[in-house]
Scaffold this active site. Structure first.
Site, PDB file in Angstrom:
ATOM      1  N   GLY A  77      31.220  22.985 -68.882  1.00 48.72           N
ATOM      2  CA  GLY A  77      30.650  23.216 -67.564  1.00 48.72           C
ATOM      3  C   GLY A  77      30.978  22.069 -66.620  1.00 48.72           C
ATOM      4  N   GLY A 126      30.939  24.744 -72.497  1.00 48.64           N
ATOM      5  CA  GLY A 126      31.037  26.052 -71.861  1.00 48.64           C
ATOM      6  C   GLY A 126      32.314  26.788 -72.188  1.00 48.64           C
ATOM      7  CD  GLU A 149      27.369  20.835 -75.655  1.00 47.37           C
ATOM      8  OE1 GLU A 149      28.060  21.729 -75.121  1.00 47.37           O
ATOM      9  OE2 GLU A 149      27.502  20.510 -76.861  1.00 47.37           O
ATOM     10  CG  ASP A 157      24.775  24.849 -73.031  1.00 48.85           C
ATOM     11  OD1 ASP A 157      25.801  24.358 -73.544  1.00 48.85           O
ATOM     12  OD2 ASP A 157      24.658  25.004 -71.792  1.00 48.85           O
TER      13      ASP A 157
END
Length: 358
Positions: A77, A126, A149, A157
């Protein structure tokens, strides 16, 4: 903005996602090569609307996802924008981005047509979310797949805790806590990919999808992947990471007598203590959840909780903004992160609602 308008917009060469048609294949080309195609909200929307349109288009038999440039499919992301959003106060834009991104991840996993993800080069965060949930996942000798992360004060995630809890033994716990990037062989071992195609044959492989099924193209172009490293480390990984706390995992890694295990312990201790403890809890909880959708709902609560905590903006600052690689975590030690601190991260996100997936 309707799908037709978006599709037209996304055909321009400067669009963040290019929509292309080649025979019976619809191509989604992530198009931010200078940022290794890092995902932003506009990209998620374009992808989602294209998938909606192509699902009902009989002339599209297969969807193919690739990344522009030479460096990778997607580096994750757009975390710099998340940093700026948090610093500005509220972080509503980041929560809205995650909402739509996680819904897209679920959509990809249940897509009724073949979804071919070309996981060449860097595929992180992502990028894993828009590829590893697909039905046909192709890696190359250049692939580097990771969920890094914990190094930015965040938690895996995009369905990452779902994927990582379904790896053999405790390999997923190792990858989640350390953020280690794996190559093609280990991605296949961990169930993050399905097939290996040499990078020099990728163009032929994707071109073949214009008039052939992914199964036929895979039969022609896929070969045996280079050997990975994790299979030979399973003994200490499975033993050490089965512990019930991050502290005990680190102690076991240090005591096992393997230099690679000791290195893993030191890698873990450089990450956000809060992120480490929440990540371990998220993985253990994800094992008990019945579906990807249920895991994504949990991840959404956890992700939103990080928006009001100090480690996410600090981790992004250290890694991406100032690039000093010296994050000042708060709390700074594992022992200072209480069970109550962890439990709070799994509570419903105040004012954020749910993904509506379950």
């Amino acid at each position: 903005m309707n799908a037709t308008h978006d599709a037209t917009t996304a055909t321009s060469d400067d669009a963040p996602v290019l929509l292309r048609r080649a025979g019976r294949a619809g191509h989604l080309v992530l198009n931010r090569p200078r940022a290794i195609n890092a995902l932003n909200h506009a990209m998620v929307r374009i992808m989602a609307e294209a998938l909606d349109s192509w699902e009902h288009d009989a002339s599209v038999a297969t969807v193919v996802v690739t990344g522009a440039g030479e460096r990778g499919l997607c580096a994750g992301g757009d975390i710099r924008s998340i940093h700026d959003d948090v610093r500005a106060g509220g972080a509503d834009a980041s929560a809205a981005f995650w909402h739509d991104e996680y819904v897209l991840n679920a959509r990809i996993a249940r897509y009724p047509k073949p979804y071919v993800a070309v996981m060449d080069g860097i595929v992180m965060g992502g990028g894993v979310g828009i590829s590893a949930h697909g039905g046909v996942r192709v890696v190359t000798e250049r692939s580097r797949v990771a969920m890094p992360e914990t190094g930015i004060g965040f938690v895996p995630d995009v369905g990452g805790t779902f994927l990582l809890t379904r790896t053999p033994g405790e390999l997923g716990t190792h990858l989640a806590l350390t953020g280690t990037a794996v190559g093609a062989g280990d991605a296949l071992l961990c169930g993050l990919a399905d097939h290996f195609v040499p990078s020099e044959r990728l163009a032929e492989f994707t071109a073949a999808l214009a008039d052939r099924s992914p199964a036929d193209a895979v039969r022609e172009f896929a070969t045996e992947a280079p050997a990975g490293e994790l299979a030979g480390q399973r003994a200490w990984i499975d033993s050490c990471y089965a512990a019930d706390s991050v502290e005990e995992i680190v102690d076991r890694l240090r005591a096992v007598g393997d230099p690679q295990a000791k290195e893993a312990a030191e890698t873990i201790l450089a990450k956000s203590p809060t992120s480490l403890k929440v990540t371990l809890a998220a993985l253990r909880r994800a094992r008990e959840l019945p579906s990807l959708e249920a895991v994504l709902e949990q991840e959404y609560r956890v992700s939103c909780a990080t928006l009001s905590a100090p480690d996410l903006p600090e981790g992004i600052r250290a890694q991406v903004v100032d690039k000093d690689r010296r994050p000042r975590w708060s709390p700074a030690e594992l022992s200072q992160v209480s069970a109550a601190d962890v439990a709070r991260c799994f509570e419903p996100a105040a004012g954020r609602g749910t993904l509506g997936l379950v």
